[in-house]
Write an enzyme that holds these catalytic residues in place. Structure first.
Site, PDB file in Angstrom:
ATOM      1  N   PRO A 220       0.854  -1.201   0.000  1.00 27.85           N
ATOM      2  CA  PRO A 220       0.000   0.000   0.000  1.00 27.85           C
ATOM      3  C   PRO A 220       0.891   1.253   0.000  1.00 27.85           C
ATOM      4  CG  PRO A 220      -0.133  -1.166   2.107  1.00 27.85           C
ATOM      5  CD  PRO A 220       0.848  -1.921   1.273  1.00 27.85           C
ATOM      6  N   ASP A 396       5.742   2.494   2.439  1.00 27.64           N
ATOM      7  CA  ASP A 396       4.864   1.342   2.642  1.00 27.64           C
ATOM      8  C   ASP A 396       4.008   1.629   3.879  1.00 27.64           C
ATOM      9  OD1 ASP A 396       3.778  -1.113   3.360  1.00 27.64           O
ATOM     10  OD2 ASP A 396       5.552  -2.252   2.755  1.00 27.64           O
ATOM     11  N   HIS A 397       2.713   1.802   3.664  1.00 23.40           N
ATOM     12  CA  HIS A 397       1.856   2.240   4.765  1.00 23.40           C
ATOM     13  C   HIS A 397       1.618   1.123   5.790  1.00 23.40           C
ATOM     14  CE1 HIS A 397      -0.392   5.189   6.730  1.00 23.40           C
ATOM     15  NE2 HIS A 397      -1.172   5.614   5.758  1.00 23.40           N
ATOM     16  N   ARG A 398       2.095  -0.088   5.503  1.00 28.31           N
ATOM     17  CA  ARG A 398       1.992  -1.156   6.509  1.00 28.31           C
ATOM     18  C   ARG A 398       3.043  -0.959   7.605  1.00 28.31           C
ATOM     19  NH1 ARG A 398       2.871  -6.116   2.571  1.00 28.31           N
ATOM     20  NH2 ARG A 398       4.553  -4.683   2.040  1.00 28.31           N
ATOM     21  N   ILE A 400       5.050   2.240   7.796  1.00 30.60           N
ATOM     22  CA  ILE A 400       5.292   3.658   8.113  1.00 30.60           C
ATOM     23  C   ILE A 400       3.964   4.399   8.068  1.00 30.60           C
ATOM     24  CG2 ILE A 400       6.390   5.754   7.208  1.00 30.60           C
ATOM     25  CD1 ILE A 400       8.491   3.673   5.986  1.00 30.60           C
TER      26      ILE A 400
END
Ligand code: CAO
Length: 424
Positions: A220, A396-398, A400
């Site tokens: 993501p 990477d929104h998982r 950060i």
């Protein structure tokens, strides 16, 4: 009468023996000149040994897991067609750096025993560095699943393909197939509209396409944009450039950006990390190696500058040029790619105001650089011209979150704006 030739292993005389990791052919196979026969592994590198002749394999004289030494016979080959050893010989003879490039070739030797330098330089260019680097077990596992291991992005050291990579690849492909079944647009027959030409993709383009698709479909992505005032940095770079030009060293803004990113990564370790989905762990890297996206005629390549925190601006300028040259000549070894902390994609010279770079997995962030522009600023009735550098941080929104990304960019800006933080 058929002409049977023993294919002997050569150019490994610096090692007593090397391991036979994988046998890539079977008795009865018809093989071409340059086709890989076996994969060997020394303590320095893993490489495929190509056949100098075309022919039919009559006998295999080595075993997987065994050892071979200089001059051992690998296979007995019934020759067919014209025999030509030129290409294969060139491929396996791992190039020794020429003296002209000696300064550049010193790269990547920083962590090694100086007494072993010659050996490491000899393993510097590995035949077809795009071949997959994996253990025999992983090769076998991929074969059993019907997976072409060349297309699996490796997450191990020097991009070594691990079992989990094959599993992730299969899962991604299955998911992608479901999506593509639903959404893929059939290619049109454009010749109905005018003249066309079909050109096969290069191997690098194919691997890049797969990696990009995997990255885009599994991570993501969010992109955070910012701008840094690099007026001081540019003044300093121009002064230093004059000195370095005399030594034939080119100093671009990218070198300072690499140093600034290094300082920022030290402060924000979450960006110097990778997500291990299988074990649900975040792996924090205690070193700072920075990947640089290089535009080459064969496609995009990402060599990695190692131990950036321990190197000076001048050293980095030399290494950046050397690695981008090697990338353009397709001479990067697996050791010179992979394992990076973060990647920088700089379109600085090419133009554009901003773009959204795609993360280079298994990294969790990438920094995009666009072309610097001039901006007028008025203070105390004085007009000054500033140089502004556009930054784009995809993360990477998982791993950060948005607030962290904003803090990361703010600090990166501060470092770029305070030139001494970059240099010291
Ligand atoms: N703004 C303005 N000028 C810039 C700049 C910027 N952000 N960055 C570099 N420049 C200028 C330099 O000052 C230098 O100018 P002079 O020749 O006048 O001194 C020139 O551009 C040098 O550019 P360069 O591209 O040769 O060198 P670099 O160190 O900036 O970059 C490399 C090296 C390998 C990253 C680059 O050549 C390259 O391949 N970039 C493309 C990366 C890419 O394709 N990214 C997309 C990946 S996703 O598809």
């Amino acid at each position: 009468m058929s002409d049977i030739k023993e294919i002997l292993i050569t150019d490994i005389e610096e090692f007593d023996s090397v391991d036979v990791v994988n046998i890539l052919v079977s008795v009865g196979d018809e093989i071409d000149v340059d086709q890989a026969l076996i994969t060997i592994e020394s303590e320095k590198a893993m490489m495929d040994f190509p056949s100098p002749y075309a022919g039919i394999i009559k006998k295999i004289n080595v075993i997987e897991g065994g050892k071979v030494k200089e001059g051992d016979s690998l296979v007995s080959l019934e020759l067919i067609g014209e025999t030509n050893t030129h290409t294969a010989a060139k491929k396996i003879s791992v190039a020794r750096p020429n003296t002209e490039d000696s300064e550049r070739q010193k790269i990547d030797t920083g962590k090694k025993d100086p007494n072993k330098k010659q050996a490491s330089e000899k393993a510097y260019v590995i035949p077809d560095s795009n071949d997959a680097y994996a253990s025999p077990g992983v090769h076998k596992y991929a074969r059993e699943l019907g997976v072409d291991i060349q297309t699996v992005p490796g997450s191990g050291r020097a991009q070594r393909v691990k079992t989990e990579d094959v599993q992730t690849y299969v899962r991604t492909q299955l998911g992608a197939k479901q999506i593509s079944n639903a959404t893929q647009v059939k290619p049109l027959d454009f010749s109905a509209y005018g003249e066309t030409e079909a050109v096969a993709q290069t191997k690098i383009q194919k691997v890049t396409a797969k990696n990009m698709t995997t990255a885009w479909q599994t991570i993501p992505h969010v992109t955070h944009f910012d701008q840094a005032d690099v007026t001081l940095l540019e003044e300093h770079r121009k002064q230093l450039s004059v000195e370095l030009k005399e030594k034939n060293i080119k100093l671009t803004p990218l070198v300072f950006i690499i140093k600034a990113l290094c300082a920022t990564l030290k402060k924000f370790p979450n960006f110097n990390a990778s997500l291990d989905i299988a074990t649900e762990q975040i792996i924090y890297k205690k070193y700072i190696d920075i990947g640089i996206a290089v535009d080459t005629p064969h496609g995009l390549m990402v060599p990695v500058l190692r131990s950036v925190d321990k190197k000076s601006i001048t050293q980095l300028a030399i290494e950046l040029l050397a690695l981008s040259d090697l990338a353009r000549q397709r001479k990067l070894s697996p050791k010179q790619m992979g394992g990076g902390s973060m990647t920088i994609s700089s379109l600085g010279i090419l133009g554009g105001q901003a773009f959204t770079p795609i993360i280079n997995p298994p990294e969790v962030a990438i920094l995009g650089i666009s072309k610097m522009f001039k901006q007028e600023s008025v203070s105390n009735r004085n007009t000054k011209e500033k140089k502004i550098l556009p930054l784009a941080l995809s993360y990477d929104h998982r791993v950060i979150n948005g607030a962290e990304a904003a803090r990361f960019c703010t600090y990166l800006k501060e470092v770029l704006e305070d030139i001494w933080k970059v240099i010291l």
